[in-house]
Scaffold this motif. Structure first.
Motif, short mmCIF file in Angstrom:
data_model
loop_
_atom_site.label_atom_id
_atom_site.label_comp_id
_atom_site.label_asym_id
_atom_site.label_seq_id
_atom_site.Cartn_x
_atom_site.Cartn_y
_atom_site.Cartn_z
N VAL A 101 2.77 -6.04 -5.65
CA VAL A 101 1.89 -6.52 -4.58
C VAL A 101 1.40 -5.33 -3.77
O VAL A 101 2.15 -4.36 -3.55
N THR A 102 0.17 -5.36 -3.33
CA THR A 102 -0.39 -4.24 -2.57
C THR A 102 0.33 -4.06 -1.24
O THR A 102 0.78 -5.05 -0.64
N PRO A 103 0.48 -2.82 -0.76
CA PRO A 103 1.13 -2.58 0.54
C PRO A 103 0.46 -3.35 1.68
O PRO A 103 1.13 -3.79 2.61
N ARG A 104 -0.85 -3.52 1.59
CA ARG A 104 -1.56 -4.23 2.65
C ARG A 104 -1.11 -5.69 2.73
O ARG A 104 -0.89 -6.22 3.83
N THR A 105 -0.96 -6.34 1.58
CA THR A 105 -0.51 -7.73 1.56
C THR A 105 0.90 -7.84 2.11
O THR A 105 1.20 -8.74 2.91
N ARG A 106 1.77 -6.93 1.68
CA ARG A 106 3.15 -6.96 2.17
C ARG A 106 3.19 -6.75 3.68
O ARG A 106 3.91 -7.44 4.40
N ARG A 107 2.39 -5.81 4.18
CA ARG A 107 2.37 -5.53 5.61
C ARG A 107 1.88 -6.74 6.39
O ARG A 107 2.44 -7.12 7.43
N LYS A 108 0.82 -7.37 5.88
CA LYS A 108 0.26 -8.55 6.56
C LYS A 108 1.28 -9.68 6.63
O LYS A 108 1.47 -10.29 7.68
N GLU A 109 1.95 -9.96 5.51
CA GLU A 109 2.91 -11.05 5.49
C GLU A 109 4.14 -10.73 6.32
O GLU A 109 4.76 -11.65 6.89
N THR A 110 4.50 -9.47 6.41
CA THR A 110 5.63 -9.07 7.27
C THR A 110 5.30 -9.29 8.74
O THR A 110 6.14 -9.77 9.52
#
Length: 485
Positions: A399-408
């Motif tokens: 998963v892209t870092p951006r998606t992980r950051r957003k969901e976090t």
């Protein structure tokens, strides 16, 4: 869903729920008694400005929670046993048990509230029902409990279809209420209600908003409705879609009910309106027929919500029992596949609380507040688990870092919001919850003993000790009168 996705989709399995049916479960779970009490509950606490801020905070917080359930459905598709399973996966077996018990007990208190609310509605026509806390009211509630018990015992799938139909029917009077009130919009009344300071001291804006948090949370309980029924979904991703669709629909409806009420009656009159307050507000605009019209809507809406919540309560006992987290006897099914033992225990628990309403000081508000605070525990643990996944990176491979950051970030906001709600609820109701969790732990001990597993890890023992201390504090508080119910 696009045409290509539709073409690639697997054929629906018999007995499986579609997105509309799952969305109806979410809407049906949230649109119950709470919406009909909004005008007075907001009127006694704040004006229009405070209500807008309150809905913005509640809407944002609960939307983040809806996204949490959506994200968890994608990141952990194998966890399809309902909202409690996230607590177990993230923080251990005992945390999962407390989450399940908290959710179940919240449903029991909420279902008791529904019967009290129906009786209070009938009290406007028949004095014997009073405010829903009389012997006649308890008798009516008892008859209703066992009628619905029989209905659900015919099969979970049948009851779910009925709930979808009822959901559509009960939305109609609420929409009519909003439209009629905005047609009769009074600009002068609306302007005076903007802050409502001219009517008396309501406290600072922050205090006004805080005083609305319990009711805004109560009306959104049920946001996890699709998650609880995830094992019936045609596709796993449908669970997340249904959760968000249901939430956004209900948020718009609730905010419009509040704002339309401020457009026709001054804040003091809203505050003094007898519950269910939508009845009195509508009657003041259209005349006496409005009382009957909304009263019918109240009864249909509450009965539909009761059906949905009884289904969920039985599921939340049945599924852990099948996974050896609850004692085995709670996992028994009848020949129709209905979790019959869990259903019986659920109905008996509601019956017991109905008897308790005869001695409570304010049964209606007590059951509402208790149901809300108990629901916060599984919400908090689910949000905290999503936050844990985001921080550790588990399930985010590829998963892209951006998606992980957003969901976090979403999970962090949801976790902070649920913690804020615990503070808004107050110390009294938090310790009362431990008075339920502590004795319920006996079920956990029995389940562990049945499968020959270790009862507590050191961390779980510390958590149990904390719950036990809270229960002792609650018991002493009730004995000495420092805590009143």
């Amino acid at each position: 869903m696009t045409v290509e996705q539709e073409a690639d989709a697997p054929p629906s399995s018999p007995g499986k729920m579609s997105v509309p049916t799952l969305t109806a479960m979410v809407v049906g779970s949230m649109v119950g008694a709470g919406v009909f009490s909004l005008p007075a509950r907001f009127g006694v606490a704040t004006g229009i400005l405070g209500s807008l801020i309150a809905w913005a905070i509640a809407g944002t917080g609960m939307l983040m929670l809806a996204f949490v359930f959506q994200n968890l459905a994608i990141r952990k598709p194998e966890l399809d046993s309902g909202v409690f399973i996230y607590a177990k996966a993230g923080f251990g077996d005992y945390a999962g048990f407390t989450s399940a018990i908290g959710f179940w007990a919240s449903a029991i208190a909420g279902n008791t509230f529904y019967w009290v609310f129906i009786s209070a509605t009938l009290g406007a026509f028949f004095e014997g029902f009073g405010d829903g806390d009389t012997v006649l009211a308890a008798l009516l509630g008892s008859l209703g409990v066992w009628f619905f018990h029989t209905l659900i015992a015919r099969g979970v799938r049948d009851a779910a279809v009925i709930n979808r139909i009822v959901t559509i029917c009960k939305i109609v009077p609420i929409v009519v209420f909003v439209v009629v009130l905005f047609v009769n919009f009074d600009a002068g009344v609306f302007a005076d209600n903007w802050t409502a300071y001219g009517y008396g001291e309501l406290g600072g804006l922050d205090e006004q908003v805080r005083n609305t948090m319990i009711i805004t949370t109560f009306v959104f309980i049920g946001i996890e409705g699709a998650s609880v029924y995830s094992r019936y979904a045609r596709r796993r991703e449908d669970v997340g879609r249904a959760t968000v669709l249901g939430f956004l629909s209900v948020l718009c409806l609730f905010a419009l009910v509040t704002l339309s009420s401020y457009s026709v009656l001054p804040q003091p009159e809203l505050a003094d309106t007898r519950q269910p307050s939508m009845i009195g507000v509508f009657q003041s605009v259209v005349g006496d027929w409005g009382q009957t019209f909304i009263s019918v809507g109240v009864v249909v809406s509450v009965l539909g919500a009761y059906l949905a919540w009884t289904l969920m309560a039985a599921e939340v006992m049945y599924i852990p029992a099948r996974n050896s987290d609850f004692p085995r006897f709670l996992g028994r099914e009848d020949h129709r596949g209905t979790p019959i033992t869990a259903l019986v225990v659920t109905s008996l628990a509601v019956q017991a609380l109905l008897a308790a309403t005869l001695v409570l000081t304010d049964a209606l508000n007590f059951m509402l507040d208790l149901s809300t605070v108990l629901a916060l525990l599984p919400y908090f643990l689910a949000a905290a688990y999503a936050l844990k996944l985001g921080l550790t990176g588990e399930s985010y491979e590829g998963v892209t870092p951006r998606t992980r950051r957003k969901e976090t970030i979403v999970a962090g906001v949801a976790t902070a919001y649920t913690l804020f709600l615990f503070d808004a609820a107050g110390f009294e109701f938090v310790v009362l919850c431990t008075l339920i969790l502590a004795p319920a732990t006996l079920l956990y001990v029995k389940a562990r003993s049945e499968s020959g597993r270790r009862i507590f890890t050191p961390t779980e023992l510390a958590l149990f000790a904390l719950i036990l201390v809270g229960a002792v504090v609650a018991g002493v508080g009730l004995w000495t009168g420092r805590i009143t119910i």
